[in-house]
Design a protein around this motif. Structure first.
Motif, mmCIF file in Angstrom:
data_model
loop_
_atom_site.group_PDB
_atom_site.id
_atom_site.type_symbol
_atom_site.label_atom_id
_atom_site.label_comp_id
_atom_site.label_asym_id
_atom_site.label_seq_id
_atom_site.Cartn_x
_atom_site.Cartn_y
_atom_site.Cartn_z
ATOM 1 N N UNK A 85 9.105 -12.634 -24.162
ATOM 2 C CA UNK A 85 9.341 -14.252 -23.278
ATOM 3 C C UNK A 85 10.587 -14.414 -22.092
ATOM 4 N N UNK A 86 11.910 -13.617 -22.978
ATOM 5 C CA UNK A 86 12.762 -13.811 -23.139
ATOM 6 C C UNK A 86 13.382 -13.591 -21.519
ATOM 7 N N UNK A 87 12.856 -12.254 -20.814
ATOM 8 C CA UNK A 87 13.129 -11.885 -19.905
ATOM 9 C C UNK A 87 12.570 -12.016 -18.914
ATOM 10 N N UNK A 88 12.461 -12.203 -17.412
ATOM 11 C CA UNK A 88 11.558 -12.392 -16.234
ATOM 12 C C UNK A 88 11.593 -11.330 -15.669
ATOM 13 N N UNK A 89 9.991 -11.122 -14.399
ATOM 14 C CA UNK A 89 10.053 -10.203 -13.870
ATOM 15 C C UNK A 89 11.226 -9.577 -12.693
ATOM 16 N N UNK A 90 11.175 -10.342 -12.571
ATOM 17 C CA UNK A 90 12.054 -10.983 -11.252
ATOM 18 C C UNK A 90 13.262 -9.459 -11.579
ATOM 19 N N UNK A 91 13.364 -9.463 -12.621
ATOM 20 C CA UNK A 91 14.701 -8.405 -12.816
ATOM 21 C C UNK A 91 14.798 -7.167 -13.379
ATOM 22 N N UNK A 92 13.437 -7.249 -13.644
ATOM 23 C CA UNK A 92 12.810 -5.269 -14.417
ATOM 24 C C UNK A 92 12.267 -4.985 -12.850
ATOM 25 N N UNK A 124 10.766 -2.983 -9.178
ATOM 26 C CA UNK A 124 11.641 -2.185 -7.980
ATOM 27 C C UNK A 124 11.180 -3.242 -7.192
ATOM 28 N N UNK A 125 12.287 -3.502 -6.299
ATOM 29 C CA UNK A 125 11.618 -3.799 -4.532
ATOM 30 C C UNK A 125 11.780 -2.687 -3.414
ATOM 31 N N UNK A 127 11.358 4.930 -0.622
ATOM 32 C CA UNK A 127 9.948 3.810 -1.246
ATOM 33 C C UNK A 127 9.941 4.403 -2.497
ATOM 34 N N UNK A 128 9.550 3.463 -3.839
ATOM 35 C CA UNK A 128 9.163 4.112 -4.970
ATOM 36 C C UNK A 128 7.271 4.095 -4.449
ATOM 37 N N UNK A 129 7.568 3.214 -4.101
ATOM 38 C CA UNK A 129 5.529 2.863 -4.102
ATOM 39 C C UNK A 129 5.305 2.851 -2.957
ATOM 40 N N UNK A 130 3.762 2.851 -2.951
ATOM 41 C CA UNK A 130 3.235 2.693 -1.570
ATOM 42 C C UNK A 130 2.294 2.019 -1.730
ATOM 43 N N UNK A 153 3.923 -13.411 -0.358
ATOM 44 C CA UNK A 153 3.569 -11.606 -0.295
ATOM 45 C C UNK A 153 4.184 -10.884 -1.482
ATOM 46 N N UNK A 154 4.027 -10.022 -1.474
ATOM 47 C CA UNK A 154 4.480 -9.066 -2.845
ATOM 48 C C UNK A 154 5.701 -8.925 -2.104
ATOM 49 N N UNK A 155 6.828 -8.827 -3.834
ATOM 50 C CA UNK A 155 8.324 -8.755 -3.707
ATOM 51 C C UNK A 155 8.364 -7.572 -4.325
ATOM 52 N N UNK A 156 7.316 -7.273 -5.199
ATOM 53 C CA UNK A 156 8.217 -6.172 -5.930
ATOM 54 C C UNK A 156 7.028 -5.605 -6.912
ATOM 55 N N UNK A 157 7.437 -4.384 -7.537
ATOM 56 C CA UNK A 157 6.654 -4.026 -8.623
ATOM 57 C C UNK A 157 6.800 -2.779 -9.920
ATOM 58 N N UNK A 158 5.692 -3.831 -11.075
ATOM 59 C CA UNK A 158 6.543 -3.573 -12.373
ATOM 60 C C UNK A 158 5.629 -2.800 -12.528
ATOM 61 N N UNK A 159 6.156 -1.841 -13.264
ATOM 62 C CA UNK A 159 4.792 -0.311 -14.364
ATOM 63 C C UNK A 159 5.017 -0.692 -16.102
ATOM 64 N N UNK A 160 4.148 0.089 -16.512
ATOM 65 C CA UNK A 160 4.065 -0.433 -18.238
ATOM 66 C C UNK A 160 5.104 0.307 -18.454
ATOM 67 N N UNK A 161 6.121 1.437 -17.709
ATOM 68 C CA UNK A 161 7.197 2.362 -18.330
ATOM 69 C C UNK A 161 7.857 1.092 -18.145
#
Length: 634
Positions: A490-497, A499-500, A529-532, A610-618
């Motif tokens: 809860x201390x960390x936001x998704x935007x910090x982790x 990938x754009x 690009x890491x993700x498509x 719009x989509x601004x990032x991708x976050x994975x469980x890893x």
């Protein structure tokens, strides 16, 4: 060259990080014949970041240790909370003076008929004003703040704060038994939440700002900045971290200074110099702590009994609380209101034992009735008053048993205040610091520590009672505090982790068009690009595959080019989450959808942005160190 080596070369060529200042980035073609790599050398100028924009400010707050930004916001929260506290206290003081010609504590000076009718009229008015509201809109106080902190988004509704301000103010003016500190905490926390929501800050930072608002409220209401800090950490968020501690301190100091400028810095109680006579009293203090712990458990039990009343109509419940208070006011007017003036009389030993016993029973029952039946008042102030009464009784008995060696009764009054508040709130450190600041008497520290431990353990271990706040949350089916790992996330936001580094394409895109898109992406000077992401505009359905998989497909299909939507590597029905969310909410979303990846979007209440990032469980697992060996490889 095999496609996988081409992918590795591109990952190496385009994974360089952006510098903070303007620099030149030179793209060099790889020495092979693949169409993707036959690109002209191109120089791209990257513009400087707008370091002080609100967007970058929000992004920095998504990190766990954004201390400079949080410190600035903590000052704003302290100012807002102080302003609200000044309005709230002025509302109470002006209301009591205008209606009765007294301050908000001297209900003993009122005519007997007024003492009887005032609580009844006040409670009935509150019931009539609020009975049409849904029950969730009538939730107020510290328990309400804690319940919202148990949610991922920590939004405190303004309507509940308005109910707290006006209904709580009316209740205190009318003489209903309760404290003003609980309403103050709710108002301060809501002010912080509204500030964060208005600025669209990430939710991890809003949680800290809510703690800042609670600390500033206690500091402003009690004139106790240290106790305000401890209360926010020990009771509200139930965790200690530097990232939270520093902003909370700043906010508490700011609020206390501003309120002192208006109401002065005089200690809440007038306490003569007292000290413990000798160590021979310690066994008796332990016994007194056990008795106070028993009364604390009784008080919480009474609150639960009144709260479980089968009367469903709110205005009836409120009216019953008013009638109960009015009847008590006929006999014991000292039980009306908070009761701080009664504490001063007890400290001055202007009482009889029979009066103390009668007042103790009356205050205990009427406060539990008002709080349990839903009057929007707090329990912190009354816990001090009830504890002072028990302490005076303990001191009187101790003086009779040990006439030559007993300490002054005023010392036992202070110890009773400390122990009762610590037991009811299950907050020993806050109670110790609060009484120390309220009385400005350091001589109570050693015996207070002993009696606090005994009273707190008696209630929690002997009677198996939780604090009055967590008992309320348990009745609502909420577990508090969250699990340690959840608190950490809860201390960390998704935007910090997140990938754009991704590329969004239409599902009708074929492999040849994918190849051209990758060429254009590279020519523009962007990393590989890491993700498509494959996004369907009409349906909003989102799918995803790794950039390396897309590159391999683009190099192995030269016949009839398939569409992206037909590729077997595509992971479909991708969940999405707001860019303001925390890692805890992201992990919960992944678990609920049984996915490994999610999209981060700009979300509002009305639209999906719009989509601004991708976050994975890893990413989350590696960040939180859930695994015991090395980080999970891609």
């Amino acid at each position: 060259m095999p496609p996988i080596f081409i992918a590795q070369n591109y990952l190496s060529a385009f994974s360089e990080g952006f510098e903070k200042h303007t620099r030149l980035y030179s793209l060099r073609p790889l020495p092979n014949s693949n169409p993707l790599t036959r690109m002209p050398k191109k120089t791209v100028r990257i513009t400087p970041l707008r370091l002080f924009s609100l967007k970058n400010f929000r992004r920095s707050l998504s990190h766990e240790n954004a201390l400079p930004q949080l410190a600035l916001l903590a000052i704003l929260v302290g100012v807002i909370t102080a302003f609200v506290m000044i309005l709230f206290r002025s509302f109470i003081e002006v209301g009591a003076d205008s209606l009765f010609g007294i301050n908000s504590e001297n209900f003993e000076m009122l005519d007997i008929v007024v003492r009887f009718l005032s609580p009844i009229i006040g409670a009935t008015l509150i019931g009539v004003l609020l009975f049409r509201l849904p029950s969730n809109k009538r939730e107020t106080g510290v328990a309400h703040v804690m319940s919202k902190l148990s949610e991922y988004q920590t939004r405190l509704p303004v309507i509940n704060a308005l109910v707290q301000f006006f209904a709580g103010g009316i209740a205190l003016v009318a003489g209903l038994s309760g404290g003003r500190e609980g309403p103050a905490i709710h108002l301060g926390a809501t002010g912080a939440s509204v500030l964060g929501s208005t600025l669209k800050l990430p939710y991890n930072s809003i949680r800290i700002l809510v703690a800042c608002g609670a600390a500033a409220a206690i500091a402003s209401s009690f004139n106790t900045p240290i106790a305000g800090v401890i209360f926010a950490m020990e009771v509200v968020v139930m965790e200690y971290s530097i990232a939270t501690f520093i902003p909370v301190i700043i906010s508490a100091v700011t609020g206390a200074v501003l309120v002192r400028a208006v109401f002065g810095s005089v200690a809440a109680f007038t306490v003569p110099p007292v000290d413990l006579t000798g160590p021979t009293e310690l066994p008796y203090i332990i016994a007194a702590g056990f008795v106070i712990g028993c009364f604390a458990a009784l008080f919480v039990q009474l609150v639960e009994l009144f709260a479980r009343s089968k009367i469903s109509s709110y205005w009836v419940r409120a009216s019953i609380a008013g009638v109960l208070t009015g009847c008590v006011g006929l006999v014991i007017p000292q039980a009306l209101g908070i009761g701080y003036d009664t504490v001063d009389l007890i400290l001055a030993e202007q009482y009889t034992v029979s009066l103390l016993i009668t007042f103790l029973v009356a205050k205990l029952v009427v406060t539990a009735g008002c709080v349990g039946l839903g009057i929007p008042l707090g329990v912190i102030g009354p816990s001090l008053v009830i504890g002072a009464t028990l302490g005076a009784l303990a001191g009187t008995v101790g003086g009779a048993l040990m006439p030559a060696s007993a300490s002054p009764i005023s010392l036992y009054v202070l110890l009773g205040m400390t122990a009762m508040m610590a037991a009811i709130l299950q907050a020993p450190l806050f109670s110790l610091m609060a009484v120390l600041e309220l009385t400005a008497n350091p001589n109570i520290i050693l015996p207070a520590m002993l009696i606090i431990v005994v009273a707190t353990m008696t209630m929690s271990q002997v009677f198996r009672k939780k604090s009055v706040f967590t008992s309320r949350l348990s009745a609502l089916g909420l577990g508090y505090p969250p699990a340690p790992m959840t608190q950490y996330l809860l201390r960390t936001g998704v935007e910090s982790l997140m990938t754009r580094n991704f590329l969004v394409l239409d599902p009708e895109t074929n492999i040849n068009e994918l190849r051209q898109a990758l060429i254009s992406h590279a020519v523009a000077g962007k990393p590989f690009p890491e993700w498509i992401i494959v996004e369907s505009e009409p349906t909003g359905e989102t799918s995803i595959l790794r950039g390396e998989e897309a590159l391999n497909a683009s190099n192995s299909n030269f016949g009839s080019p398939p569409k992206l939507d037909e590729m077997p590597q595509l992971k479909r029905d991708l969940p999405h989450i707001s860019v303001r969310s925390t890692l805890a909410e992201a992990l919960w979303s992944l678990e609920q959808t049984e996915s490994e990846t999610l999209c981060v979007r700009e979300l509002t209440n009305a639209t999906v942005g719009p989509i601004v990032g991708v976050l994975s469980r890893r990413h989350i697992v590696n960040h939180s160190a859930l695994t015991q060996g090395p980080p999970i490889s891609p």
